[in-house]
Design an enzyme around this catalytic site. Structure first.
Site, PDB file in Angstrom:
ATOM      1  N   TYR A 141      83.480  49.149  -8.450  1.00 30.25           N
ATOM      2  CA  TYR A 141      84.376  50.123  -9.076  1.00 30.25           C
ATOM      3  C   TYR A 141      84.933  51.122  -8.059  1.00 30.25           C
ATOM      4  O   TYR A 141      85.912  51.806  -8.327  1.00 30.25           O
ATOM      5  CB  TYR A 141      83.658  50.903 -10.203  1.00 30.25           C
ATOM      6  N   LYS A 191      72.703  39.103  -8.513  1.00 31.53           N
ATOM      7  CA  LYS A 191      73.298  37.756  -8.499  1.00 31.53           C
ATOM      8  C   LYS A 191      73.112  37.234  -7.071  1.00 31.53           C
ATOM      9  O   LYS A 191      74.058  36.865  -6.375  1.00 31.53           O
ATOM     10  CB  LYS A 191      74.776  37.868  -8.904  1.00 31.53           C
ATOM     11  N   ASP A 223      73.054  36.658 -15.123  1.00 33.97           N
ATOM     12  CA  ASP A 223      73.403  35.789 -16.254  1.00 33.97           C
ATOM     13  C   ASP A 223      72.173  35.519 -17.126  1.00 33.97           C
ATOM     14  O   ASP A 223      72.231  35.569 -18.359  1.00 33.97           O
ATOM     15  CB  ASP A 223      74.070  34.484 -15.788  1.00 33.97           C
ATOM     16  N   ASP A 247      77.062  48.219 -16.377  1.00 35.39           N
ATOM     17  CA  ASP A 247      78.099  48.549 -17.350  1.00 35.39           C
ATOM     18  C   ASP A 247      78.133  47.495 -18.453  1.00 35.39           C
ATOM     19  O   ASP A 247      78.146  47.801 -19.655  1.00 35.39           O
ATOM     20  CB  ASP A 247      79.450  48.599 -16.589  1.00 35.39           C
ATOM     21  N   ASP A 251      76.102  47.419 -22.753  1.00 35.46           N
ATOM     22  CA  ASP A 251      76.739  47.236 -24.064  1.00 35.46           C
ATOM     23  C   ASP A 251      75.951  46.239 -24.917  1.00 35.46           C
ATOM     24  O   ASP A 251      75.992  46.300 -26.152  1.00 35.46           O
ATOM     25  CB  ASP A 251      78.195  46.765 -23.915  1.00 35.46           C
TER      26      ASP A 251
END
Ligand code: NAD
Length: 361
Positions: A141, A191, A223, A247, A251
């Site tokens: 970001y 990852k 994942d 992020d 959720d």
């Protein structure tokens, strides 16, 4: 104690939920005889409208002066196609960076009374109690180069994911420190089978773990973590991960807790000279334009963020505990907003805020 708090309501439901969070903060200050001094500032779309920029200098000054900052949410559909510098969300990234709040703590709890609010089966979510620790001021970001370029008739977009050892070390220490006060388990998410960034992340986390021999560490690829959060959420205590993965994964936490409106967050950085954390507190949800100005947003994420502020920025554990217990009592009473699918008529944003104050006593 003096509690100098900057309030940045922001856009959409931000104003509605922060009003209730401030009501609860006022109740706590009154009950425990603290001297609450509130200042209000502009951030996001409302700041663009009034000053032309999503993070005005005045807001930066007020945030630096305050002991802690409470934020609502930013984002308005009218800015969806605006250039990056003129988007409300830019204000959010800018204030996090300006305050240097590098660790975003997102507690996810499945309250016993709200198990039916989750679309998952009760036996899966029951007992879920974790904190997602998301690195907040690094990664893709913020990395450069970034942008969209045109060359020889082709359009190309670039973003850069970058981390330094120092950035990984400090957020890892925060995660292990938190784990020591809980069930003593950190799951680091990366990852590393594909990204060099993640390989460094894993290497540094393993090194930091040696400083905390009482805390167990395991690793999950992001994942697989996305899947395990739904299949077996009870396995998690502290989830430690980089900015973008955190992020997205947090959720998923909303599905476990029943509604995104439930989730609080604390973004903390270094310590002030007084020893308290520099902190920015906000619900996890966005500005929810679809329900703005209807008095039906769930304010419990914002109210929970006030609890986190009392704990981390002011070290007021008793008051923070009282806010948490009041939230639990209100949930158990069934006086909840529509997103939690109550059996009777849903409560308004304001009624939930008032009920939390009443439960504090
Ligand atoms: P959102 O979180 O605003 O809304 C997603 C869904 O959840 C909507 O259906 C909404 O009605 C519901 N919801 C959210 N908060 C709720 C609450 N407190 N009570 C009840 N229901 C709630 O996410 P979005 O729709 O993807 O984004 C809307 C805007 O918010 C965009 O401009 C986005 O950029 C911005 N945003 C800001 C933040 C932030 O300020 N931290 C975070 C996420 C999104």
């Amino acid at each position: 104690m003096d509690l100098n708090v900057l309030v940045l309501p922001g856009d959409g439901i931000g104003a509605e939920v922060t009003r209730e969070a401030v009501r609860v903060l006022g109740r706590v200050a009154e009950k425990w005889h603290h001297n609450l001094k509130l200042t209000e500032g502009l951030l996001g779309g409302v700041a663009i409208h009034r000053t032309g920029t999503p993070f005005p200098e005045e807001t930066a000054r007020l945030a630096a002066e305050a002991d802690a900052t409470l934020m609502g949410a930013v984002g308005l559909p009218e800015f969806d196609n605006a250039p990056p510098e003129k988007r409300p969300e830019k204000g959010l990234l800018a204030i996090r960076q300006a305050l240097g709040v590098y660790a975003n703590l997102r507690p996810v709890r499945a309250y016993a009374s709200q198990l039916d609010s989750s679309p998952l089966k009760n036996h899966l979510v029951e007992g879920t109690d974790m904190i997602i620790v998301r690195e907040l001021t690094g990664g893709i970001y913020y990395g450069t180069p970034r942008g969209i370029t045109e060359n020889g008739g082709e359009t190309r977009a670039v973003n850069t994911m970058t981390y330094t050892r120092t950035e990984i070390e400090r957020v890892s220490r925060m995660a292990f420190h938190l784990a020591q006060g809980r069930r003593k388990k950190v799951t680091s998410v990366d990852k590393s089978n594909v990204l060099e960034n993640s390989q460094l992340w894993r290497r540094v986390v393993v090194e930091v773990a040696k400083e905390y021999p009482d805390v167990a560490l395991d690793h999950l690829l992001v994942d697989n973590c996305a899947m395990q959060l739904i299949l077996n959420p009870r396995r998690f205590d502290i989830v430690l991960t980089e900015n973008m993965f955190g992020d997205i994964l947090s959720d998923e936490g909303a599905v476990l807790a029943g509604s995104i409106g439930m989730l609080p967050s604390a973004s903390i950085g270094g310590r002030k000279p007084s020893g308290v954390w520099v902190g920015l507190y906000e619900p996890v949800h966005g500005s929810a334009p679809d329900i703005a100005r209807q008095n039906k947003a769930n304010p419990l994420g914002a109210i929970g963020s006030v609890g986190a502020m009392l704990q981390y920025s002011f070290g007021l554990k008793e008051e923070a505990g009282a806010v948490d217990r009041a939230i639990e009592a209100v949930l158990a009473s069934g006086k909840v907003t529509a997103d939690l699918r109550p059996s009777g008529a849903p409560a308004t944003t304001e009624q939930v805020g008032q009920a939390v104050c009443a439960a504090i006593g």
